[in-house]
Design a protein around this motif. Structure first.
Motif: not given
Length: 657
Positions: A223, A394-398, A402, A422, A573-574
């Motif tokens: 990014t 793959s459904n988690s941002t932890h 990753k 989750e 996280s946001d």
């Protein structure tokens, strides 16, 4: 300078970002233009300059050559100079009186100067208005300089970007670029939009976002954010966020909103000015009239003169102008260091903090995990186990998720998990093909009454356990790394007499290991989000003033509960960033100490200004009441102390912390 009785934040950059020509306050709230009008400053203040010239000529004739003008000529000349210099103040005073707002700075100055004309002190009346207006001019310049430096610090987005369309490069307004378009950034140019790097690699200066000038090397797929500067080769970036949705835009919005959140000191000074100014009016009136009852040989003009001196020096401008500027200077200094305060009130809060509570992953550790080992149970292969884990994770941002997905890479294929849920503090549950798969920690298996080998509880490293169709299937060990500055940050916190506590969802053994390495006072592991909340509530019940530092979605509740919520913004996280009161852009633990120091520095300068203004005013008010100080000294004291206070506030931005 603002209206002392109807004071908003002196520095308001929100309008400046959307309307560059707009002023910090509306025209009817101020007699001047804050340097925002087109044209040179001398043209904007031509009347003031002519008035000053006439005053100097009159004084030279009178005191230099002893030429006494006839009274009517002297009155006409001085009145002309007075109107040139003070017409804006008089006009605003009349407008406010017509609205019922009598007790304010502009009425105060108008009454004092017109009173001087009434008693025949024409030159002094002109001098008060001229020097008052000159002082305001210089103060406006100081305020504008502060605003300009903060705006330059923050508004670093280029208005135009080079976009690749139809096989050719076109320079277009950044606001017109759409998602998934490809922009080109040459060496030395600023990135205009957030995106994903398509080039193999590139080096970027991230100082505008993080406060760190060290080059940051990005690789294909990483990014890249608006505001970064491309240092070497031409880079191509696929746009992932619109201009108004970029991370830098959110930073600007946070700092703009910060100016509307006043500190307790600001709120007190605003309330103080509203009470103080009318009291001063009535005291001045009493000073002029009461001596008639108690003083022999009472001369009205003499006591009126003392009252006018009293009025001039009593103006609380130094307080209501310099204090908000001091807080905004603190916000600007923090932004320069990669720390975003969402309001001046949080600068005050940081001065009271005596306990720092921290999450572990992503706060004290890098949150960049790598798979170390895969251990399977009977009946399943290592390849199948890790693939199932990657599909679900793959459904988690932890960060742990990753790490597993990155480990599997392209071997993950096109298969997707369905009915994914989750469970905060536990893990994930979903359906893959004909299998129900669970990935998470041991608490997840306990929740579903799934048996697992007892030796798993003895493993210190972070582990992800899997179960397939309600049966234990194996585990994956994950390694994290402690941040380089974590130990030094904890040492400096202890030097400031701050207690340190770590809360973690990991096992107690892992929490204890990290705490021992970095020197944390107390560490608590095996905590769900509600467990973290309970620990913070317990500390608050002990009378502790708490700042909580976290980065994940599950940290949002406890961030909101703490006296000061701090989010690690780079990896955070946001949800954590939106909930937090303070955002650290580059994830450095030492920035927490920097935030504490900036809070204390801002408080010190604000109270220096309060002490300076009040001590000078009390001294000159006393001298004026006893007839020692004259109008010249009163206006110089008033304007001088306001100017010094503003310069003191502005210097915050030049401080190193």
């Amino acid at each position: 300078m603002k209206d002392c009785c109807n004071h908003d934040d002196i520095v308001e950059i929100k309008h400046e970002h959307t309307h560059p020509k707009s002023t910090a306050v509306a025209e009817d709230e101020h007699s001047h233009d804050h340097g925002q009008a087109d044209g040179p400053q001398w043209k904007q203040h031509l009347g003031l300059l002519i008035g000053l010239g006439i005053l100097v000529c009159v004084l030279v004739m009178d005191y230099g050559f002893g030429i006494q003008l006839p009274k009517w000529i002297s009155l006409a000349v001085n009145a002309f100079a007075y109107l040139l210099a003070g017409w804006g103040v008089l006009k605003l005073a009349i407008r406010k009186v017509m609205r019922g707002d009598i007790f304010n700075e502009f009425v105060l100055m108008s009454v004092a100067t017109l009173g001087a004309f009434y008693i025949g002190e024409y030159a002094e009346g002109v001098a008060v208005m001229v020097f008052y207006s000159i002082g305001e001019w210089f103060q406006d310049a100081a305020v504008d300089k502060a605003k300009a430096s903060i705006k330059a610090l923050l508004d670093i987005r280029p208005d135009e970007v080079t976009v690749i369309r139809d096989g050719s490069a076109k320079v277009l307004n950044a606001r017109t670029i759409k998602l998934d378009e490809i922009i080109q950034v040459k060496a030395g140019e600023k990135v205009g939009l957030d995106g994903e790097l398509l080039s193999n690699q590139g080096a970027f200066n991230t100082a505008a976002l993080t406060g760190e000038s060290r080059p940051d090397t990005k690789y294909k797929g990483d990014t890249v954010l608006a505001g970064m500067i491309n240092l070497n080769t031409v880079s191509e970036i696929k746009v992932t966020a619109l201009f108004q949705d970029s991370k830098l835009s959110k930073i600007l919005e946070m700092v703009q909103d910060a100016s509307s959140r006043k500190s307790q000191t600001q709120l007190f000074i605003s309330r103080f000015a509203k009470v103080y100014t009318p009291i001063v009016f009535f005291l001045a009136l009493a000073l002029a009239l009461i001596p008639y009852l108690v003083v022999e040989n009472y001369v009205f003009n003499d006591w009126l003169y003392r009252a006018l001196v009293f009025l001039v020096i009593s103006c609380p401008c130094a307080l209501v102008v310099s204090i908000p500027l001091g807080y905004f200077g603190g916000i600007g200094l923090a932004s320069k260091n990669g720390i975003l305060f969402k309001g001046g009130n949080f600068l005050d809060v940081m001065t009271k903090i005596n306990t720092i509570v921290m999450d572990k992953t992503g706060t004290l550790t890098k949150g960049v995990f790598k798979v170390q080992k895969v251990v399977v149970a009977d009946g399943i292969s290592e390849k199948e186990l890790i693939k199932l884990a990657a599909i679900l994770e793959s459904n988690s941002t932890h960060p742990v998720a990753k790490a597993i997905v990155d480990y599997v890479g392209e071997a993950i294929g096109d298969e997707k998990a369905t009915e994914v849920e989750e469970i905060a503090g536990h893990g994930l549950v979903g359906i893959i093909g004909d299998k129900e798969v669970l990935t998470g920690n041991l608490k997840l298996l306990k929740k579903y009454d799934i048996n697992y080998p007892k030796e798993l509880t003895e493993i210190i490293d972070t582990i992800v356990v899997l179960a397939i169709n309600k049966k234990y299937a194996g585990y994956i060990t994950i390694a994290d790394e402690i941040k380089e500055d974590a130990k030094e940050a904890i040492r400096q916190m202890h030097a400031l007499n701050i207690k340190t506590v770590m809360l973690s969802g990991d096992k107690q053994a892992v929490a204890d290991q990290v705490a021992k390495i970095v020197g944390i006072d107390n560490a608590y592991g095996d905590l769900l989000p509600e467990g973290k909340v309970a620990k913070v509530e317990a500390l608050k019940n002990e009378g502790r003033h708490i700042a909580f530092v976290g980065d994940g979605v599950n940290d949002a509740p406890v961030i909101a509960l703490a006296d000061a919520g701090i989010a690690m913004g780079g990896l955070g996280s946001d949800a954590a960033i939106e909930t937090a009161d303070i955002v650290i852009q580059n994830d450095q633990v030492l920035k927490i100490v920097t935030a504490l120091k900036i809070g204390k520095l801002t408080r010190n300068i604000v109270w220096q200004n309060i002490g300076l203004a009040m001590s000078v005013k009390v001294a000159v008010l006393s001298l004026g009441a006893f007839g020692v100080a004259n109008l010249w000294e009163a206006v110089i004291a008033d304007v001088g102390v306001a100017f010094l206070a503003i310069l003191n506030a502005v210097r915050i931005q030049r401080k190193k912390v």
